[in-house]
Design a protein around this motif. Structure first.
Motif, mmCIF file in Angstrom:
data_model
loop_
_atom_site.group_PDB
_atom_site.id
_atom_site.type_symbol
_atom_site.label_atom_id
_atom_site.label_comp_id
_atom_site.label_asym_id
_atom_site.label_seq_id
_atom_site.Cartn_x
_atom_site.Cartn_y
_atom_site.Cartn_z
ATOM 1 N N ASP A 66 48.488 -32.569 -28.074
ATOM 2 C CA ASP A 66 48.365 -33.549 -27.938
ATOM 3 C C ASP A 66 48.808 -34.789 -27.021
ATOM 4 O OD1 ASP A 66 46.665 -33.520 -30.090
ATOM 5 O OD2 ASP A 66 47.594 -34.749 -31.183
ATOM 6 N N LEU A 70 47.130 -35.453 -23.730
ATOM 7 C CA LEU A 70 46.842 -36.857 -22.861
ATOM 8 C C LEU A 70 47.863 -36.789 -21.442
ATOM 9 C CD1 LEU A 70 47.958 -38.648 -26.348
ATOM 10 C CD2 LEU A 70 45.658 -38.537 -25.068
ATOM 11 N N ASP A 74 42.555 -33.903 -15.871
ATOM 12 C CA ASP A 74 40.810 -33.980 -15.861
ATOM 13 C C ASP A 74 40.324 -33.129 -15.457
ATOM 14 O OD1 ASP A 74 41.576 -35.850 -17.557
ATOM 15 O OD2 ASP A 74 39.619 -37.535 -16.798
ATOM 16 N N LEU A 82 38.573 -30.856 -22.113
ATOM 17 C CA LEU A 82 38.143 -32.636 -21.917
ATOM 18 C C LEU A 82 37.306 -33.519 -22.923
ATOM 19 C CD1 LEU A 82 36.521 -33.014 -17.951
ATOM 20 C CD2 LEU A 82 38.026 -34.216 -19.372
ATOM 21 N N ASP A 83 36.533 -32.799 -24.342
ATOM 22 C CA ASP A 83 36.071 -33.204 -24.604
ATOM 23 C C ASP A 83 36.762 -34.022 -25.734
ATOM 24 O OD1 ASP A 83 33.977 -34.343 -26.195
ATOM 25 O OD2 ASP A 83 33.745 -32.011 -27.838
ATOM 26 N N LYS A 85 40.056 -34.319 -25.266
ATOM 27 C CA LYS A 85 41.303 -35.123 -24.543
ATOM 28 C C LYS A 85 39.995 -36.652 -24.532
ATOM 29 C CE LYS A 85 43.832 -36.814 -20.510
ATOM 30 N NZ LYS A 85 44.132 -36.308 -18.933
ATOM 31 N N ARG A 86 39.200 -36.467 -24.506
ATOM 32 C CA ARG A 86 38.522 -37.842 -24.946
ATOM 33 C C ARG A 86 38.471 -38.480 -26.429
ATOM 34 N NH1 ARG A 86 34.064 -35.789 -21.480
ATOM 35 N NH2 ARG A 86 34.759 -35.994 -19.402
ATOM 36 N N GLN A 87 38.269 -37.438 -27.101
ATOM 37 C CA GLN A 87 38.915 -37.685 -28.572
ATOM 38 C C GLN A 87 39.822 -38.601 -28.535
ATOM 39 O OE1 GLN A 87 37.514 -34.081 -31.131
ATOM 40 N NE2 GLN A 87 35.687 -33.982 -30.278
ATOM 41 N N ALA A 89 42.203 -39.823 -26.830
ATOM 42 C CA ALA A 89 42.084 -41.273 -26.421
ATOM 43 C C ALA A 89 40.927 -42.245 -27.368
ATOM 44 C CB ALA A 89 41.529 -41.205 -24.915
ATOM 45 N N LYS A 90 40.555 -41.970 -27.229
ATOM 46 C CA LYS A 90 39.856 -42.725 -28.676
ATOM 47 C C LYS A 90 40.094 -43.103 -29.671
ATOM 48 C CE LYS A 90 35.134 -41.810 -28.495
ATOM 49 N NZ LYS A 90 33.932 -42.085 -29.056
ATOM 50 N N LYS A 91 40.679 -41.976 -30.370
ATOM 51 C CA LYS A 91 41.925 -42.157 -31.109
ATOM 52 C C LYS A 91 42.625 -42.814 -31.300
ATOM 53 C CE LYS A 91 42.552 -40.299 -35.924
ATOM 54 N NZ LYS A 91 41.621 -39.459 -36.782
ATOM 55 N N ASP A 93 43.016 -45.416 -29.418
ATOM 56 C CA ASP A 93 42.833 -46.559 -28.887
ATOM 57 C C ASP A 93 42.290 -47.509 -30.541
ATOM 58 O OD1 ASP A 93 42.876 -46.830 -25.964
ATOM 59 O OD2 ASP A 93 40.741 -46.193 -26.453
#
Length: 97
Positions: A66, A70, A74, A82-83, A85-87, A89-91, A93
C-alpha cells in the motif's frame, strides 16, 4: 510474458558481450524477476505480481504494498498495479471523509 517489473517498470537492457579478442556481440541484460504474492492490508486482498528483487526490497523498506503504490509514479506501474493504486486512493478518500 514480458521481462518487465510490475512495480518499477524495470525491463531488459541491451549491450555487448565483449570477447577476449574485443569482438562485440549483442546480448540482453535481464532483470531478476520473481513471481510473488503481495498483500494489500487496506484492501484486504492478495495480488500475484511479477517484480524485480530490487522492487521487493523497496516494498519491504517502505512498509508494504500500500505504501509503495501510493508513493510510486503512475508511469512506472503496470496497468494491473495502476488499478490497485486507484482502488487504494478511493479507499483512503472514503476513510478520511
Amino acid at each position: 510474458m514480458s521481462w518487465r517489473c510490475d512495480l518499477t517498470g524495470k525491463k531488459a537492457l541491451v549491450g555487448h558481450k565483449v570477447s577476449h579478442s574485443n569482438i562485440k556481440t549483442k546480448r540482453r541484460f535481464l532483470p531478476n524477476l520473481q513471481n510473488v504474492t503481495l498483500t494489500s492490508e487496506a484492501l484486504g486482498r492478495r495480488f500475484r505480481v511479477r517484480v524485480s528483487t530490487n522492487a521487493l526490497k523497496t516494498v519491504d523498506h517502505r512498509g508494504g504494498l500500500d505504501a509503495f503504490l501510493l508513493k510510486a509514479k503512475d508511469a512506472d506501474l503496470s496497468p494491473k498495479m495502476l488499478d490497485i493504486k486507484r482502488q487504494l486512493a478511493k479507499k483512503q478518500d472514503k476513510a478520511s471523509a
